[in-house]
Scaffold this active site. Sequence first.
Site, PDB file in Angstrom:
ATOM      1  N   SER A   1     -10.562  -0.101   6.954  1.00 30.30           N
ATOM      2  CA  SER A   1      -9.892   0.016   5.651  1.00 30.30           C
ATOM      3  C   SER A   1      -9.198  -1.234   5.132  1.00 30.30           C
ATOM      4  O   SER A   1      -8.749  -1.251   3.990  1.00 30.30           O
ATOM      5  CB  SER A   1      -8.866   1.151   5.691  1.00 30.30           C
ATOM      6  OG  SER A   1      -9.497   2.391   5.580  1.00 30.30           O
TER       7      SER A   1
ATOM      8  N   LYS B   1       0.849  -1.197   0.000  1.00 31.00           N
ATOM      9  CA  LYS B   1       0.000   0.000   0.000  1.00 31.00           C
ATOM     10  C   LYS B   1       0.886   1.250   0.000  1.00 31.00           C
ATOM     11  O   LYS B   1       1.918   1.274   0.672  1.00 31.00           O
ATOM     12  CB  LYS B   1      -0.904  -0.041   1.243  1.00 31.00           C
ATOM     13  CG  LYS B   1      -1.992   1.025   1.267  1.00 31.00           C
ATOM     14  CD  LYS B   1      -2.896   0.885   2.513  1.00 31.00           C
ATOM     15  CE  LYS B   1      -4.005   1.917   2.510  1.00 31.00           C
ATOM     16  NZ  LYS B   1      -4.898   1.805   3.681  1.00 31.00           N
TER      17      LYS B   1
ATOM     18  N   SER C   1     -10.053   2.117   2.698  1.00 33.59           N
ATOM     19  CA  SER C   1      -9.090   2.811   1.883  1.00 33.59           C
ATOM     20  C   SER C   1      -8.093   1.895   1.173  1.00 33.59           C
ATOM     21  O   SER C   1      -7.462   2.325   0.208  1.00 33.59           O
ATOM     22  CB  SER C   1      -8.302   3.800   2.748  1.00 33.59           C
ATOM     23  OG  SER C   1      -7.474   3.115   3.660  1.00 33.59           O
TER      24      SER C   1
END
Lengths: 494, 95
Positions: free
Chosen positions: A182, A78, A158
Amino acid sequence: MSELNALTIADARKKLRAKEITAVELTEACLKAADAAKALNAVVHPTPEIALEQAKSADARLASGDAPDMCGIPLGIKDLFCTKGVASQAASGILEGFKPEYESTVTSQLFDSGAVMIGKLNMDEFAMGSSNETSVYGNVINPWRRGNDEAALTPGGSSGGSASAVAADLCLAATGTDTGGSIRQPAAFVGITGLKPTYGRVSRWGVVAFASSLDQAGPMGKSVRDCAIMLGAMSGHDPKDSTSADLAVPDFEAMLTGDIKGQTIGIPKEYRMDGMSEEIEDLWATGRAMLEDAGAKIVDISLPHTKYALPAYYVIAPAEASSNLARYDGVRYGHRAKLAHGDGITEMYEKTRAEGFGDEVKRRVMIGTYVLSAGFYDAYYNRARRVRALIKKDFDDAFASGVDAILTPATPSSAFELGQEFDDPVQMYLNDVFTVTVNLAGLPGIAVPAGLDRQGLPLGLQVIGKPWEEGALMNVAQVIEDRAGFVSKPSKWW
Amino acid sequence: MSIDTETARRVAKLARIRVEDADLPALAQDFNRILGFVEQLNEVDVEGIEPMTSVTPMRLKRRVDEVTDGNQQAKVLSNAPDAREGFFAVPKVVE
């Protein structure tokens, strides 16, 4: 044989150790898949040179017999994790061009254990969002579609890039972070497994901070076992993060016995929301039946302050964000606005932050500023922290009454269409209604795919565990995985 | 409680984010929606409850007060939008 990039970590580990495949072959398969999947917009900074270099080293380690579990496993990282010399922007314009001089603890532990990074993955800006529509890189697309309907769906957020990349087999697993859901919400939206560990299990050092008392990194993978393997490599005490727990890291994988006989699973009545869809109700009932079938005792429990979790979160998280994001001032890294003649330092701050931050980030920073400002601190921030204490107490009481784990739906719906105009920001926040309590209480939680809805989209169940008992938690999730037999994959259109 | 455009302007100033005058009413409306949602917290009886400071009952670790790092000026400055002669450069701060 299926394609290499579609392997689980556990299967790839076996084949690598048996010398049936090499880490370079496996990595090349992932790089090729990622290159062909630009339409998903999941990988935003591909790192093929680093990947191949790491794969060669992994092959050398495998040849010498020194092969930790993650050796040679291609991962997506990420964009929130700082990776040395590689763009790390938290999907924000304000970190344009930022290349850290250091490596986050999580990525450095993963690389030390032989893992391979295929690239940095898209996400919501500063991890603020539930649909991956706030990214400076643009939306991530969910590889799943509603049958033949070509409408682009959200992968959730997210960690939307991580979700999309794993579901589309661009990597074997990915790192995610979870502040209010998330990891779990996107995992549920794409039919993969995602674990948020206990607060303090995984070091936050080198992970761009959103809300420090809630943020926790975790694995997103194709099975519970893969999450267990990867969590082992990510966890552990780190002197550089004063909130990381000085506890031994157990062998999580060894705890996946599939035996939950005699365990007590709580079903919280407050999670039965008004207007909850029948499909979610049915999924929850199915999950309950699976655990019962495995010999668990199911009890109804009450977590009375559940309804106040989202409002408390939307005070605490913005407050911490406004403080954490104060560092983006155009001085030390990233974007600095072009200044007009006569502009001083205040104009530099204001213009830089206006240009660099997206709308949702600005909104949350300003809400945070407001609730922390003189005269409102007690009414909002302190009240929210008191309510947070009560939310944690709800869980403490449930566990003290003999409950071993708690079963809930992961999300209130399946993946929705991108570009739905939410004129009310609160509407989007409701996505996290089942997950946010877990962050406020610092507990571990896992989303595991359990079925498809009528539109053919994945739905997930969430299991919540006791602090530091990720192993026992994943064992319950393993029972659901075994019984649900979820093997569906999105059909490839990209 | 209702946030007016003046309050929105003040908050934007405090947060050091430039917001154009034309955008202030919409911003105030967003604040009102979010704070309206948060208003529910007033229903909770929090009498005698301490605000949470740490989610895990853990003492923060202490370390020996000694220098363990340093001499990395070039690395510290490498991402700066404007670095000169070993310093971060910013517009004039004092008249």
